[in-house]
Design an enzyme around this catalytic site. Structure first.
Site, short mmCIF file in Angstrom:
data_model
loop_
_atom_site.label_atom_id
_atom_site.label_comp_id
_atom_site.label_asym_id
_atom_site.label_seq_id
_atom_site.Cartn_x
_atom_site.Cartn_y
_atom_site.Cartn_z
N ARG A 71 40.01 41.42 34.64
CA ARG A 71 40.98 41.45 35.74
C ARG A 71 42.28 42.09 35.24
O ARG A 71 42.86 41.61 34.26
CB ARG A 71 41.21 40.02 36.25
CG ARG A 71 42.23 39.96 37.35
CD ARG A 71 42.29 38.59 38.04
NE ARG A 71 43.31 38.66 39.06
CZ ARG A 71 44.46 38.00 39.04
NH1 ARG A 71 44.72 37.12 38.08
NH2 ARG A 71 45.36 38.18 39.98
N GLU A 160 49.29 35.59 43.74
CA GLU A 160 50.23 34.48 43.87
C GLU A 160 51.41 34.77 44.80
O GLU A 160 52.56 34.83 44.34
CB GLU A 160 50.74 34.04 42.48
CG GLU A 160 49.64 33.63 41.52
CD GLU A 160 50.17 33.15 40.17
OE1 GLU A 160 51.39 33.18 39.95
OE2 GLU A 160 49.35 32.76 39.33
N TYR A 283 46.93 26.00 36.73
CA TYR A 283 47.40 25.64 35.39
C TYR A 283 47.72 24.16 35.24
O TYR A 283 47.76 23.65 34.13
CB TYR A 283 48.66 26.45 35.05
CG TYR A 283 48.36 27.92 34.86
CD1 TYR A 283 48.02 28.42 33.61
CD2 TYR A 283 48.38 28.80 35.94
CE1 TYR A 283 47.73 29.76 33.43
CE2 TYR A 283 48.09 30.14 35.77
CZ TYR A 283 47.77 30.61 34.52
OH TYR A 283 47.47 31.95 34.34
O1 IFM Z 1 51.75 34.99 33.31
C1 IFM Z 1 51.53 34.42 34.55
C2 IFM Z 1 50.78 35.38 35.46
O2 IFM Z 1 51.45 36.59 35.60
C3 IFM Z 1 50.62 34.77 36.84
N1 IFM Z 1 50.07 33.46 36.76
C4 IFM Z 1 50.64 32.51 35.83
C5 IFM Z 1 50.72 33.15 34.45
C6 IFM Z 1 51.33 32.14 33.44
O3 IFM Z 1 52.59 31.75 33.83
#
Ligand code: IFM
Length: 428
Positions: A71, A160, A283
């Site tokens: 990705r 996101e 996360y």
């Molecule tokens: O690094 C980021 C990524 O760009 C988008 N999602 C979360 C990751 C960690 O913070």
């Protein structure tokens, strides 16, 4: 298990570098990084991991890792440097070479059209708060799809939208650094709208396309069994999760969330048009008490970002999304952890905490799959240590260590662990 994709994820500004090469225009992250006080230690993505030049070496490592899919994101300022207007063929050439190299290595390309690097010129005209930015996204998507659509089937429009809107326009922690709640709401709606419009174009131009969007979603727990905490948890869930899931899967913003997006006739039909897959980045979870206030649960372990390690919440999140929204297919498009990795005397990087994180989280994903959730792939964040936005290079998420002064790549112990995990599950 052979139809399950194991992958690794990255994003353009975080790894590519080469910000002034081959006609690339300025992005909001170039401008934000150049603004004193915005990024830790004044760091920038101007060199990053130099993936722009070193991608063949990196793809060789991916091959060693055994991943099925990679990705990455496409940088809008490389393709249309001014945001709208002339297409820069040299910018597209890079992604063309990248896709060919991936395919030659037997790795499926999973591009994302927008991972936060808006052309600065569009920001000067209002950025995502302006409907015209959503309009400009369509010819940009057409240009990328026109070049890569003969070899790429899986397309992600956005990464996101919550982060784009709230960190970028609401709280000023990310580019472009604005601090207005209404700007955040307007930006979120225009990002979602541009997703719907771009999805149409991708389907029109790529007959066998699979189109999706990536949301950052978090399981939310109330801190106690009180009614007040339950209501607070629902409020946080509304803003973080349902405000994005509902328009995509139900064509309506949730009525209990008191935000006023600039919706025009037809917008929600565009946003709510069928997607082929939902990408989930996860996360951590939220634990919420009356306020609403997000609280830290005592005990437990945390990553270098201060995020609680809680794999059970990923399992619950997947069950909930499947039960309430029924996406046809789900990919975990990001999951991983930052730790303060160091190179040891033997030259290796012994990141045992990351191995534990990845083992418990991939177990949670597999359990959800066994229980009927249509999870079709898992992408570790991240392949390489990289530019962690406002935190600069201080936070290392990679399964490959990058020695920034020399740009040398050192596979961490988690890289070898992931290789074995992929190998053993591919054999099932
Ligand atoms: O690094 C980021 C990524 O760009 C988008 N999602 C979360 C990751 C960690 O913070």
């Amino acid at each position: 298990m052979s139809d399950f994709l194991w992958g690794a994820a990255t994003a353009a500004y975080q790894i590519e570098g080469a910000v002034d090469e081959d006609g690339r225009g300025e992005s909001i992250w170039d401008r934000f990084c150049a603004t004193p006080g915005k990024v830790r230690a004044g760091e920038t993505g101007s060199i990053a991991c130099d993936f722009y030049h070193r991608y063949p070496e990196d793809i060789a490592l991916m091959r060693e890792l055994g991943i099925d899919a990679f990705r990455f994101s496409v940088a809008w300022p490389r393709v249309i440097p001014e945001g709208r207007g002339a297409v820069n063929d040299a910018g597209l050439d890079f992604y063309d070479r990248l896709v060919d190299e991936l395919l030659a290595a037997g790795i499926q390309p999973f591009p994302t059209l927008y991972h936060w690097d808006l052309p600065q010129r569009l920001e000067d005209e209002g950025g995502w708060t302006a409907r015209s930015t959503a309009e400009a996204f369509v010819p940009y998507a057409e240009a990328v799809v026109g070049r890569l659509g003969d070899r790429v089937t899986h397309w992600t429009t956005h990464n996101e939208p919550w982060v784009v809107a709230w960190l970028g326009y609401g709280w000023g922690e990310h580019a472009p650094g604005r601090t207005s709640e209404q700007d955040a709401v307007d930006a979120a709606h225009h990002v979602l709208l541009s997703h719907g419009w771009a999805a149409d174009v991708i389907r029109r131009d790529v007959p066998d396309a699979r189109v999706g969007i990536v949301l950052n979603l978090e399981h939310v727990d109330p801190a106690t069994g009180s009614e007040a905490d339950a209501a607070a948890a629902r409020e946080v869930d509304g803003r973080a999760n349902r405000w994005f899931l509902d328009p995509i899967f139900r064509g309506a913003y949730p009525e209990d969330v008191d935000l006023k997006p600039p919706v025009r006739d037809g917008d929600l039909a565009a946003v709510g048009a069928r997607i082929d897959f939902l990408g989930i980045n996860n996360y951590f979870r939220f634990v919420v008490r009356e306020g609403p206030e997000i609280v830290e649960v005592p005990g437990g372990t945390r990553t270098d970002m201060g995020w609680e390690v809680h794999p059970e919440s990923l399992y619950k999140l997947l069950r909930r999304v499947a039960d309430e929204y029924a996406p046809p297919s789900i990919y975990i498009t990001e999951n991983g952890a930052a730790y303060a990795d160091v190179r040891s005397h033997d030259g290796g990087v012994h990141d045992l905490e990351r191995i534990d994180f990845l083992a418990t989280h991939t177990d949670a994903v597999m359990r959800a799959r066994d229980d009927g959730v249509p999870v079709d792939g898992y992408f570790v964040w991240s392949f390489l240590d990289n530019f962690e936005w406002a935190q600069g290079y201080a936070k290392r998420f990679g399964i490959v260590y990058v020695d920034y002064p020399t740009l040398e790549r050192v596979p961490k112990d988690s890289f070898h662990w992931y290789r074995q995990r992929i190998e053993s599950l591919q054999r099932v």
